[in-house]
Design a protein around this motif. Structure first.
Motif, PDB file in Angstrom:
ATOM      1  N   ASP A  54      15.950  -0.597  25.615  1.00  0.00           N
ATOM      2  CA  ASP A  54      16.814   0.415  25.392  1.00  0.00           C
ATOM      3  C   ASP A  54      16.476   1.636  25.171  1.00  0.00           C
ATOM      4  OD1 ASP A  54      19.888   0.380  24.459  1.00  0.00           O
ATOM      5  OD2 ASP A  54      18.653   1.108  22.489  1.00  0.00           O
ATOM      6  N   GLN A  55      15.501   1.985  24.616  1.00  0.00           N
ATOM      7  CA  GLN A  55      14.933   3.322  24.347  1.00  0.00           C
ATOM      8  C   GLN A  55      14.767   3.900  25.748  1.00  0.00           C
ATOM      9  OE1 GLN A  55      11.581   2.900  22.115  1.00  0.00           O
ATOM     10  NE2 GLN A  55      12.619   2.747  20.144  1.00  0.00           N
ATOM     11  N   GLU A  56      14.165   3.135  26.745  1.00  0.00           N
ATOM     12  CA  GLU A  56      14.078   3.735  28.245  1.00  0.00           C
ATOM     13  C   GLU A  56      15.256   3.919  28.650  1.00  0.00           C
ATOM     14  OE1 GLU A  56      11.245   2.587  32.212  1.00  0.00           O
ATOM     15  OE2 GLU A  56      11.268   1.148  30.719  1.00  0.00           O
ATOM     16  N   LEU A  57      16.372   3.056  28.899  1.00  0.00           N
ATOM     17  CA  LEU A  57      17.642   3.451  29.276  1.00  0.00           C
ATOM     18  C   LEU A  57      18.298   4.650  28.702  1.00  0.00           C
ATOM     19  CD1 LEU A  57      19.146  -0.189  29.558  1.00  0.00           C
ATOM     20  CD2 LEU A  57      18.738   1.269  31.292  1.00  0.00           C
ATOM     21  N   GLN A  58      18.020   4.750  27.433  1.00  0.00           N
ATOM     22  CA  GLN A  58      18.333   6.138  26.671  1.00  0.00           C
ATOM     23  C   GLN A  58      18.040   7.349  27.304  1.00  0.00           C
ATOM     24  OE1 GLN A  58      21.277   6.070  24.778  1.00  0.00           O
ATOM     25  NE2 GLN A  58      21.683   3.767  25.018  1.00  0.00           N
ATOM     26  N   TYR A  59      16.670   7.247  27.503  1.00  0.00           N
ATOM     27  CA  TYR A  59      15.738   8.207  27.783  1.00  0.00           C
ATOM     28  C   TYR A  59      16.468   8.533  29.470  1.00  0.00           C
ATOM     29  CZ  TYR A  59      11.930  10.871  29.960  1.00  0.00           C
ATOM     30  OH  TYR A  59      11.148  11.819  30.728  1.00  0.00           O
ATOM     31  N   LEU A  60      16.505   7.567  30.126  1.00  0.00           N
ATOM     32  CA  LEU A  60      16.803   7.878  31.532  1.00  0.00           C
ATOM     33  C   LEU A  60      18.296   8.405  31.773  1.00  0.00           C
ATOM     34  CD1 LEU A  60      15.765   4.581  33.367  1.00  0.00           C
ATOM     35  CD2 LEU A  60      14.703   6.798  33.765  1.00  0.00           C
ATOM     36  N   LYS A  61      19.049   7.698  30.626  1.00  0.00           N
ATOM     37  CA  LYS A  61      20.773   8.410  30.853  1.00  0.00           C
ATOM     38  C   LYS A  61      20.681   9.913  30.292  1.00  0.00           C
ATOM     39  CE  LYS A  61      23.352   4.128  29.557  1.00  0.00           C
ATOM     40  NZ  LYS A  61      23.940   3.431  28.390  1.00  0.00           N
ATOM     41  N   LYS A  62      19.766  10.193  29.221  1.00  0.00           N
ATOM     42  CA  LYS A  62      19.526  11.684  28.685  1.00  0.00           C
ATOM     43  C   LYS A  62      19.163  12.417  29.787  1.00  0.00           C
ATOM     44  CE  LYS A  62      18.873  10.649  23.898  1.00  0.00           C
ATOM     45  NZ  LYS A  62      18.181  10.648  22.873  1.00  0.00           N
ATOM     46  N   GLN A  63      18.324  11.979  30.933  1.00  0.00           N
ATOM     47  CA  GLN A  63      18.005  12.860  32.356  1.00  0.00           C
ATOM     48  C   GLN A  63      19.171  13.256  32.997  1.00  0.00           C
ATOM     49  OE1 GLN A  63      14.771  10.341  34.005  1.00  0.00           O
ATOM     50  NE2 GLN A  63      13.297  12.175  33.327  1.00  0.00           N
ATOM     51  N   ILE A  64      20.092  12.463  32.802  1.00  0.00           N
ATOM     52  CA  ILE A  64      21.247  12.744  33.882  1.00  0.00           C
ATOM     53  C   ILE A  64      21.746  13.786  33.572  1.00  0.00           C
ATOM     54  CG2 ILE A  64      23.644  11.666  34.781  1.00  0.00           C
ATOM     55  CD1 ILE A  64      22.251   8.856  34.348  1.00  0.00           C
ATOM     56  N   HIS A  65      22.243  14.194  32.205  1.00  0.00           N
ATOM     57  CA  HIS A  65      22.998  15.234  31.787  1.00  0.00           C
ATOM     58  C   HIS A  65      22.446  16.584  32.390  1.00  0.00           C
ATOM     59  CE1 HIS A  65      24.273  12.833  27.931  1.00  0.00           C
ATOM     60  NE2 HIS A  65      24.781  12.392  29.108  1.00  0.00           N
ATOM     61  N   PRO A  66      21.238  16.994  31.949  1.00  0.00           N
ATOM     62  CA  PRO A  66      20.685  18.178  32.639  1.00  0.00           C
ATOM     63  C   PRO A  66      20.493  18.445  34.052  1.00  0.00           C
ATOM     64  CG  PRO A  66      18.874  16.926  31.330  1.00  0.00           C
ATOM     65  CD  PRO A  66      20.089  16.186  31.214  1.00  0.00           C
ATOM     66  N   HIS A  67      20.237  16.978  34.701  1.00  0.00           N
ATOM     67  CA  HIS A  67      20.011  17.261  36.085  1.00  0.00           C
ATOM     68  C   HIS A  67      21.216  17.524  36.871  1.00  0.00           C
ATOM     69  CE1 HIS A  67      18.671  15.906  39.927  1.00  0.00           C
ATOM     70  NE2 HIS A  67      19.528  14.967  40.169  1.00  0.00           N
ATOM     71  N   PHE A  68      22.417  16.787  36.523  1.00  0.00           N
ATOM     72  CA  PHE A  68      23.909  17.028  36.944  1.00  0.00           C
ATOM     73  C   PHE A  68      24.294  18.359  36.699  1.00  0.00           C
ATOM     74  CE2 PHE A  68      28.287  16.702  37.283  1.00  0.00           C
ATOM     75  CZ  PHE A  68      28.708  16.145  38.565  1.00  0.00           C
ATOM     76  N   LEU A  69      24.079  18.668  35.406  1.00  0.00           N
ATOM     77  CA  LEU A  69      24.802  19.939  34.892  1.00  0.00           C
ATOM     78  C   LEU A  69      24.090  21.031  35.394  1.00  0.00           C
ATOM     79  CD1 LEU A  69      26.525  21.146  32.788  1.00  0.00           C
ATOM     80  CD2 LEU A  69      24.669  21.211  31.277  1.00  0.00           C
ATOM     81  N   PHE A  70      22.826  21.069  35.837  1.00  0.00           N
ATOM     82  CA  PHE A  70      21.999  22.142  36.419  1.00  0.00           C
ATOM     83  C   PHE A  70      22.540  22.351  37.865  1.00  0.00           C
ATOM     84  CE2 PHE A  70      18.477  23.396  39.487  1.00  0.00           C
ATOM     85  CZ  PHE A  70      18.239  24.739  38.719  1.00  0.00           C
ATOM     86  N   ASN A  71      22.881  21.257  38.395  1.00  0.00           N
ATOM     87  CA  ASN A  71      23.147  21.548  39.876  1.00  0.00           C
ATOM     88  C   ASN A  71      24.736  22.062  40.068  1.00  0.00           C
ATOM     89  OD1 ASN A  71      20.797  20.386  41.121  1.00  0.00           O
ATOM     90  ND2 ASN A  71      21.598  18.442  41.026  1.00  0.00           N
ATOM     91  N   THR A  72      25.797  21.609  39.134  1.00  0.00           N
ATOM     92  CA  THR A  72      26.990  21.984  39.009  1.00  0.00           C
ATOM     93  C   THR A  72      27.082  23.397  38.415  1.00  0.00           C
ATOM     94  OG1 THR A  72      27.135  20.884  36.643  1.00  0.00           O
ATOM     95  CG2 THR A  72      28.010  19.720  38.735  1.00  0.00           C
ATOM     96  N   LEU A  73      26.361  23.750  37.721  1.00  0.00           N
ATOM     97  CA  LEU A  73      26.058  25.257  37.448  1.00  0.00           C
ATOM     98  C   LEU A  73      26.077  26.272  38.338  1.00  0.00           C
ATOM     99  CD1 LEU A  73      25.002  24.973  33.664  1.00  0.00           C
ATOM    100  CD2 LEU A  73      27.321  25.536  34.212  1.00  0.00           C
ATOM    101  N   ASN A  74      25.137  25.544  39.145  1.00  0.00           N
ATOM    102  CA  ASN A  74      24.702  26.479  40.416  1.00  0.00           C
ATOM    103  C   ASN A  74      25.794  26.834  41.344  1.00  0.00           C
ATOM    104  OD1 ASN A  74      21.989  27.135  39.775  1.00  0.00           O
ATOM    105  ND2 ASN A  74      21.086  25.316  40.832  1.00  0.00           N
ATOM    106  N   THR A  75      26.718  25.629  41.457  1.00  0.00           N
ATOM    107  CA  THR A  75      27.739  25.754  42.339  1.00  0.00           C
ATOM    108  C   THR A  75      28.690  26.433  41.666  1.00  0.00           C
ATOM    109  OG1 THR A  75      27.504  23.544  42.849  1.00  0.00           O
ATOM    110  CG2 THR A  75      29.684  24.300  43.307  1.00  0.00           C
ATOM    111  N   ILE A  76      29.221  26.832  40.659  1.00  0.00           N
ATOM    112  CA  ILE A  76      29.916  27.743  39.936  1.00  0.00           C
ATOM    113  C   ILE A  76      29.597  28.993  39.943  1.00  0.00           C
ATOM    114  CG2 ILE A  76      31.037  28.479  37.551  1.00  0.00           C
ATOM    115  CD1 ILE A  76      30.983  25.626  36.736  1.00  0.00           C
ATOM    116  N   TYR A  77      28.114  29.209  39.677  1.00  0.00           N
ATOM    117  CA  TYR A  77      27.448  30.557  39.626  1.00  0.00           C
ATOM    118  C   TYR A  77      27.655  31.082  41.010  1.00  0.00           C
ATOM    119  CZ  TYR A  77      23.819  34.173  39.801  1.00  0.00           C
ATOM    120  OH  TYR A  77      23.134  35.368  39.801  1.00  0.00           O
ATOM    121  N   GLY A  78      27.576  30.365  42.275  1.00  0.00           N
ATOM    122  CA  GLY A  78      27.509  30.592  43.660  1.00  0.00           C
ATOM    123  C   GLY A  78      29.109  31.368  43.963  1.00  0.00           C
ATOM    124  N   PHE A  79      30.260  30.515  43.417  1.00  0.00           N
ATOM    125  CA  PHE A  79      31.612  30.886  43.776  1.00  0.00           C
ATOM    126  C   PHE A  79      31.878  32.335  42.674  1.00  0.00           C
ATOM    127  CE2 PHE A  79      31.742  27.084  45.802  1.00  0.00           C
ATOM    128  CZ  PHE A  79      32.952  27.238  46.502  1.00  0.00           C
TER     129      PHE A  79
END
Length: 245
Positions: A54-79
């Motif tokens: 469960d702790q490992e799953l929570q850790y992996l889930k928390k990785q999703i947030h900054p990873h996806f957010l970083f990519n999408t913010l780059n998209t907004i920044y470009g536009f």
């Protein structure tokens, strides 16, 4: 006294019989205690393993947030730099995706239909970004209401295709196919890449994250294949017994 009670052999047999019975009872009791202790120890080990999982799953889930957010913010920044009129529409679509990521990802499972819907939203978002340089096909068949899946399990594959795909004849080509056959999920996605480009299938936070989550959530119930076929980078995922009884 009875004649048999005066016989030495009889008395010796009787003593041995009593000792044997007492020893048997004692051994039985000892075995019962040992078995109980072993069961208790096994339960503690299983409980610890579940906590670690469960702790490992929570850790992996928390990785999703900054990873996806970083990519999408780059998209907004470009536009935003281009002062594009599409920027408000992009922000609106991103807000829907971020709502899904931030709040739904904490749930153990979500409706498969919801995951598919957000994949479509993500593709629509990328269509705005790539404009006339994108050719994408999307197919979702037999997606039933009652079927559920771990959240954010398929979207990272789609994100990876847009992020690492290459233009071919002036277009980035992507094909997504999702099909539910009885209780078996078939997911495939392919994107164009340069034919002479060597792709490490084990690199990237997104893919590694998904592999670990699949092993934790669907052990022995999934098959993931990643390969390069000519100008195509192909990912194929099959999850059997997606919702076991």
């Amino acid at each position: 006294m009875p004649p048999m009670s005066k016989h030495y052999v009889f008395i010796l047999i009787l003593v041995y019989l009593i000792v044997l019975i007492v020893s048997f009872v004692h051994l039985l009791h000892h075995n019962f205690q040992t078995e109980s202790q072993n069961k208790e120890l096994l339960n503690k080990i299983l409980e610890t393993q579940l906590q670690i999982k469960d702790q490992e799953l929570q850790y992996l889930k928390k990785q999703i947030h900054p990873h996806f957010l970083f990519n999408t913010l780059n998209t907004i920044y470009g536009f935003a730099l281009k002062q594009s009129k599409a920027t408000p529409d992009i922000i609106l679509k991103l807000s829907n995706l971020l709502d899904y990521i931030l709040y739904q990802v904490n749930k153990p499972i979500v409706p498969l239909k919801e995951e598919v819907l957000h994949i479509e939203e993500y593709i629509e978002l990328e269509k705005i970004r790539f404009q006339d340089t994108l050719k994408v096909s999307f197919s979702a068949v037999n997606i039933l209401e009652e079927k559920k899946i771990a959240p954010m399990l398929l979207i990272p594959f789609v994100e990876n295709a847009f992020k690492h795909g290459n233009l071919k004849d002036g277009y980035l080509k992507i094909a997504v196919d999702i099909n539910l056959i009885n209780d078996e999920l078939h997911f495939s996605i392919k994107n164009t890449v340069k034919q002479d480009l060597k792709i490490d299938k084990n690199t990237g936070i997104g893919l590694e994250n998904i592999k670990k989550r699949l092993h934790l959530i669907y052990p022995d119930r999934h098959e993931l294949n990643i390969e390069t076929k000519g100008e195509w980078f192909v990912v194929s995922l099959i999850i059997s017994k997606i919702n076991p009884e």
